[in-house]
Design an enzyme around this catalytic site. Structure first.
Site, PDB file in Angstrom:
ATOM      1  N   LYS A 132       0.826  -1.223   0.164  1.00 43.31           N
ATOM      2  CA  LYS A 132      -0.051  -0.117   0.038  1.00 43.31           C
ATOM      3  C   LYS A 132       0.767   1.413   0.012  1.00 43.31           C
ATOM      4  CE  LYS A 132      -4.059  -1.945   2.021  1.00 43.31           C
ATOM      5  NZ  LYS A 132      -5.286  -1.752   3.440  1.00 43.31           N
ATOM      6  N   LYS A 213      -9.621  -8.775 -10.918  1.00 48.40           N
ATOM      7  CA  LYS A 213     -10.658  -9.197  -9.898  1.00 48.40           C
ATOM      8  C   LYS A 213     -11.641  -7.986  -9.888  1.00 48.40           C
ATOM      9  CE  LYS A 213     -11.342 -10.524  -5.075  1.00 48.40           C
ATOM     10  NZ  LYS A 213     -10.569 -11.022  -3.684  1.00 48.40           N
ATOM     11  N   LYS A 216     -14.262  -2.986  -5.395  1.00 47.38           N
ATOM     12  CA  LYS A 216     -15.007  -1.964  -5.008  1.00 47.38           C
ATOM     13  C   LYS A 216     -14.286  -0.798  -4.919  1.00 47.38           C
ATOM     14  CE  LYS A 216     -13.860  -2.806   0.119  1.00 47.38           C
ATOM     15  NZ  LYS A 216     -14.547  -3.291   1.184  1.00 47.38           N
TER      16      LYS A 216
END
Length: 348
Positions: A132, A213, A216
């Protein structure tokens, strides 16, 4: 009678489940984006299964969400919206203690003590932080220390199991290491949790790019079906799904990722094997395949949306979350004060 006057139905049922010595499972799902069809098939369905096997604690880790920049208004909306959707998707409040992380101040209090018993080397090895931090220009201290807050989330409630993907297993191992270290220093305090790796569930891919994938956090949302999409939008996205040119309905994720993804969606919602779905559609052209998959998705999501609208427009959600806060605050306070006493804080 006195219990009935003071506590709700949800509290009483959850207490009964605890009394029969069910193992405790704890799950946290970040409100960092809109829930998708992939969330339903790959994640929420597992939670619904776990609630039948364990004493289930499900919380909203909104404190974790701000390790990356969030719109405060959207975050607040998603916290409530996502809880309502979990329930609409089958999460039963009588089988789950449902609560919001930030409403219980003991999570952060215990986290500080655990940070003081965690080594820099341990925290810096967390692969989630490494991944991240590469995507952010200015990396916050919170992004570095949030696995320790996650350990606090787990250890506060003596969770037996924590459902995680392979990429999150490292965080449960960190919680175990911190708990074991603390126990050796101060005496038996924390239960050592075990990671609960879900069965290999269906992975739903992006309709516009079936090699990645369905997410969201997707920037465009063109290939993502959100649980609250309207019927017209759902059908348009499925009918626009990327396929191939040979017009043969075959389940082959390597060579036919688009068609295989549609078969996976259909088979998951119908609760059948993907090969059985392939057999069902063997004489279909791609247009008819997409139409029937769209029909199935619409039927599933409209039912969820009807339940969602009923929940979100009632007082049920506040009652459920108030009960969750009351139950977990008591547990968390006892554990935190036990820790404070052992490390020598205040007058404990």
């Amino acid at each position: 009678v006195n219990i009935l006057k003071k506590k709700s139905y949800y509290y009483i049922i959850n207490k009964k489940r605890k009394c029969i010595n069910m193992k405790r499972v704890l799950t946290g799902l970040q409100p960092s984006g809109e829930l998708t069809l992939g969330s339903l098939i790959g994640s929420i369905s597992q939670m619904v299964k776990y609630q039948e096997e364990y004493e289930s604690f499900m919380f909203v880790p909104d404190m974790h969400a701000i390790t990356v920049k969030q719109d405060p208004k959207l975050l607040k909306e998603r916290i409530i919206k996502n809880v309502a959707l979990y329930i609409a998707c089958g999460l039963d409040p009588s089988k789950n203690t449902i609560y919001i992380q930030s409403e219980n101040l003991y999570h952060a209090n215990l986290s500080w003590v655990l940070e003081c018993h965690t080594y820099i080397g341990e925290a810096s090895r967390m692969t989630q932080f490494k991944d991240k931090s590469k995507k952010q220009e200015n990396v916050t201290v919170g992004l570095f220390t949030y696995p320790i807050l996650m350990a606090s989330d787990i250890l506060l409630y003596d969770a037996d199991y924590v459902p995680v993907g392979i990429d999150q297993k490292q965080h449960v191992e960190l919680a175990r290491n911190i708990a074991d270290r603390f126990n050796k220093m101060y005496g038996d305090t924390f239960k050592l949790p075990e990671p609960l790796i879900p069965e290999v569930g269906a992975k739903i891919m992006d309709l516009s790019d079936p090699t990645k994938k369905m997410s969201k956090s997707d920037a465009t949302g063109k290939g993502v079906i959100y649980l609250l999409d309207d019927e017209k939008t759902i059908r348009k996205k499925i009918m626009s799904a990327v396929t191939d040119s040979d017009n043969k309905v075959i389940y082959d994720p390597i060579n036919k990722p688009g068609i295989s993804n549609l078969l996976t969606i259909y088979s998951s919602l119908k609760k059948i094997d993907a090969k059985k779905a392939e057999e069902h559609f063997k004489d279909y052209n791609y247009g008819n395949l997409k139409k029937e998959v769209a029909d199935t998705v619409v039927e599933t999501l409209l039912d969820i949306q009807n339940k969602y609208n009923e929940i979100i427009n009632s007082d049920k959600l506040n009652e459920i979350l108030d009960n969750g806060r009351e139950i977990t605050e008591k547990i968390a306070k006892e554990k935190t004060y036990e820790v404070f006493k052992k490390v020598g804080f205040g007058r404990y």
